[in-house]
Design a protein around this motif. Structure first.
Motif, short mmCIF file in Angstrom:
data_model
loop_
_atom_site.label_atom_id
_atom_site.label_comp_id
_atom_site.label_asym_id
_atom_site.label_seq_id
_atom_site.Cartn_x
_atom_site.Cartn_y
_atom_site.Cartn_z
N ALA A 10 0.87 -1.18 0.00
CA ALA A 10 0.00 0.00 0.00
C ALA A 10 0.90 1.23 0.00
CB ALA A 10 -0.91 0.00 1.23
N ALA A 11 0.89 1.97 -1.08
CA ALA A 11 1.77 3.14 -1.23
C ALA A 11 0.98 4.41 -0.96
CB ALA A 11 2.39 3.17 -2.63
N LEU A 12 1.28 5.09 0.13
CA LEU A 12 0.54 6.28 0.53
C LEU A 12 1.19 7.56 0.03
CD1 LEU A 12 -0.25 5.32 4.24
CD2 LEU A 12 -1.38 4.58 2.12
N SER A 13 2.23 7.44 -0.79
CA SER A 13 2.90 8.62 -1.35
C SER A 13 3.07 8.40 -2.86
CB SER A 13 4.25 8.85 -0.69
OG SER A 13 5.10 7.74 -0.87
N THR A 14 2.94 9.48 -3.60
CA THR A 14 2.92 9.36 -5.07
C THR A 14 4.25 8.91 -5.64
OG1 THR A 14 3.49 11.70 -5.37
CG2 THR A 14 1.17 11.15 -5.17
N GLU A 15 5.36 9.35 -5.03
CA GLU A 15 6.66 8.99 -5.59
C GLU A 15 6.94 7.49 -5.47
OE1 GLU A 15 7.17 10.13 -1.35
OE2 GLU A 15 6.31 11.17 -3.10
N ALA A 16 6.38 6.85 -4.44
CA ALA A 16 6.55 5.40 -4.32
C ALA A 16 5.79 4.68 -5.44
CB ALA A 16 6.07 4.93 -2.96
N VAL A 37 -0.42 10.75 -9.90
CA VAL A 37 -0.62 11.20 -11.29
C VAL A 37 0.31 10.46 -12.25
CG1 VAL A 37 -1.43 13.49 -10.63
CG2 VAL A 37 1.01 13.12 -10.98
N ARG A 38 1.33 9.80 -11.72
CA ARG A 38 2.27 9.09 -12.60
C ARG A 38 2.43 7.65 -12.13
NH1 ARG A 38 4.78 14.18 -12.43
NH2 ARG A 38 4.84 15.10 -14.52
N PRO A 47 -6.67 0.55 -6.67
CA PRO A 47 -7.60 1.24 -5.77
C PRO A 47 -6.91 2.40 -5.06
CG PRO A 47 -7.02 -0.94 -4.91
CD PRO A 47 -6.43 -0.85 -6.28
N LYS A 48 -7.61 3.51 -4.98
CA LYS A 48 -7.08 4.70 -4.29
C LYS A 48 -7.52 4.62 -2.83
CE LYS A 48 -8.99 7.10 -7.63
NZ LYS A 48 -9.04 6.10 -8.72
N ILE A 49 -6.55 4.55 -1.94
CA ILE A 49 -6.84 4.19 -0.55
C ILE A 49 -6.53 5.30 0.45
CG2 ILE A 49 -6.56 1.71 -0.93
CD1 ILE A 49 -3.70 1.98 0.17
N SER A 50 -5.95 6.42 -0.01
CA SER A 50 -5.59 7.47 0.94
C SER A 50 -5.43 8.80 0.24
CB SER A 50 -4.27 7.13 1.65
OG SER A 50 -3.17 7.31 0.77
N GLY A 51 -5.43 9.86 1.04
CA GLY A 51 -5.00 11.16 0.56
C GLY A 51 -3.51 11.25 0.81
N PHE A 52 -3.09 12.37 1.39
CA PHE A 52 -1.68 12.45 1.78
C PHE A 52 -1.55 12.50 3.30
CE2 PHE A 52 2.22 14.92 2.77
CZ PHE A 52 3.12 13.94 2.41
N SER A 53 -2.06 13.55 3.90
CA SER A 53 -1.95 13.66 5.36
C SER A 53 -3.16 13.07 6.08
CB SER A 53 -1.78 15.13 5.76
OG SER A 53 -2.86 15.91 5.30
N SER A 54 -4.14 12.60 5.33
CA SER A 54 -5.33 12.02 5.94
C SER A 54 -5.77 10.79 5.15
CB SER A 54 -6.46 13.04 5.98
OG SER A 54 -6.86 13.41 4.68
N ALA A 55 -6.42 9.89 5.86
CA ALA A 55 -6.94 8.68 5.22
C ALA A 55 -7.84 7.97 6.21
CB ALA A 55 -5.80 7.77 4.78
N GLN A 56 -8.69 7.11 5.68
CA GLN A 56 -9.49 6.24 6.53
C GLN A 56 -8.73 4.93 6.68
OE1 GLN A 56 -13.36 5.83 4.79
NE2 GLN A 56 -13.96 7.94 5.22
N LEU A 57 -8.41 4.60 7.90
CA LEU A 57 -7.61 3.41 8.18
C LEU A 57 -8.24 2.16 7.55
CD1 LEU A 57 -5.09 2.44 9.77
CD2 LEU A 57 -6.64 1.98 11.69
N GLU A 58 -9.55 2.08 7.59
CA GLU A 58 -10.23 0.89 7.08
C GLU A 58 -9.98 0.68 5.59
OE1 GLU A 58 -11.61 3.30 8.83
OE2 GLU A 58 -11.82 2.31 10.78
N ARG A 59 -9.90 1.78 4.83
CA ARG A 59 -9.68 1.65 3.38
C ARG A 59 -8.31 1.05 3.10
NH1 ARG A 59 -11.35 6.84 -0.04
NH2 ARG A 59 -10.94 5.29 -1.68
N ILE A 60 -7.33 1.41 3.90
CA ILE A 60 -5.99 0.85 3.72
C ILE A 60 -5.99 -0.63 4.11
CG2 ILE A 60 -3.58 1.00 4.42
CD1 ILE A 60 -4.10 3.99 4.99
N LEU A 61 -6.62 -0.94 5.23
CA LEU A 61 -6.62 -2.32 5.70
C LEU A 61 -7.40 -3.23 4.77
CD1 LEU A 61 -7.15 -1.74 9.53
CD2 LEU A 61 -5.00 -2.09 8.28
#
Length: 266
Positions: A10-16, A37-38, A47-61
């Motif tokens: 699960a990559a929560l940052s775009t550069e990863a 974007v890339r 699947p898009k599972i997070s924003g950057f500084s915020s996210a719903q833990l359940e979506r990641i899990l």
């Protein structure tokens, strides 16, 4: 060939996300940042599972990751919650170009793409060398101010300052560039910029449309060399503010072209 250490990342940052696609390791991605974007295909494929500084833990899990990749203190609260939920988390904190290279090499090791990662780093180093070589032909070095945000005014982070210098410019606020957090790079108001009289202004407002007319209308800025000589530019935030390959392939390339344009006008 050995197997990747992790198969559901699960990559929560775009550069990863960008890096794993460039390494042809996208099959290991179970979920991505919503700011990705890339490459553009990632938004359709993953699947898009997070924003950057915020996210719903359940979506990641829900994507059942065996590794979560995050970036910086901005995601500290989120990574804390993930660790408490039993997840394995790797948080990168690269703030310079060398750190970008290390991030790429580390991801390559995790997904059994070491040789591909080494080649990607070599390609990026070649692009940096080309920018440096281009700048060696210039005898004057413009003062360059880069703005990440306008309210409050936040000046650019470490890798941005480094790229300005490599491309033949002088960074306007080097004392702030070393600060790892945005709060430490806040300028009191526009006066410090006006006092340093930059030759070039580059705006890269993260997630916000750049309004050059608003910037140029700040009190006294009409007399600033950059504004007076129409040397105010935008570099889109995905091209510059994400500390991954795009910062070099797109961000550095645009900085180099902007400084070349300034050189031609002299």
């Amino acid at each position: 060939m050995s197997a990747p250490l992790y198969r559901r990342i699960a990559a929560l940052s775009t550069e990863a996300v960008e890096t794993l696609y460039l390494l042809d390791a996208q099959d290991c991605l179970a979920g991505i940042s919503g700011y990705t974007v890339r490459p553009s295909r990632a938004r359709a494929e993953k699947p898009k599972i997070s924003g950057f500084s915020s996210a719903q833990l359940e979506r990641i899990l829900q994507v059942q990751p065996d590794l979560v990749i995050a970036f910086s203190d901005m995601q500290a609260d989120l990574t804390r919650d993930l660790i408490r939920a039993g997840q394995t988390v790797l948080t990168f904190n690269q703030r310079d170009i060398a750190g970008i290279y290390r991030m790429i090499a580390s991801l390559g090791a995790l997904v059994d793409k070491r040789s591909e990662a080494a080649q990607l780093v070599a390609d990026l180093q070649q692009q940096v060398a080309q920018a440096v070589s281009r700048a060696q032909g210039w005898t004057r070095r413009p003062l360059v101010y880069v703005e990440e945000w306008d309210q409050p005014i936040i000046t650019g982070i470490g890798w941005i300052a480094e790229m300005v210098e490599l491309a033949g410019g002088r960074y306007a606020f080097p004392e702030h560039a070393a600060a790892p957090d945005a709060k430490s790079r806040i300028l009191a108001d526009g006066d410090p910029v006006l006092q340093r009289a930059p030759d070039i202004v580059i705006a890269s407002w993260c997630g916000k449309k750049f309004r050059p007319e608003q910037l140029c209308a700040r009190p006294g800025w009409q007399d600033m060399p950059a504004v007076r000589n129409q040397m105010v530019f935008e570099i889109k935030s995905p091209d510059l503010l994400s500390p991954g390959p795009a910062a070099i392939t797109h961000g550095l390339a645009q900085i180099s072209d902007i400084i070349a344009r300034w050189q031609e006008a002299q």
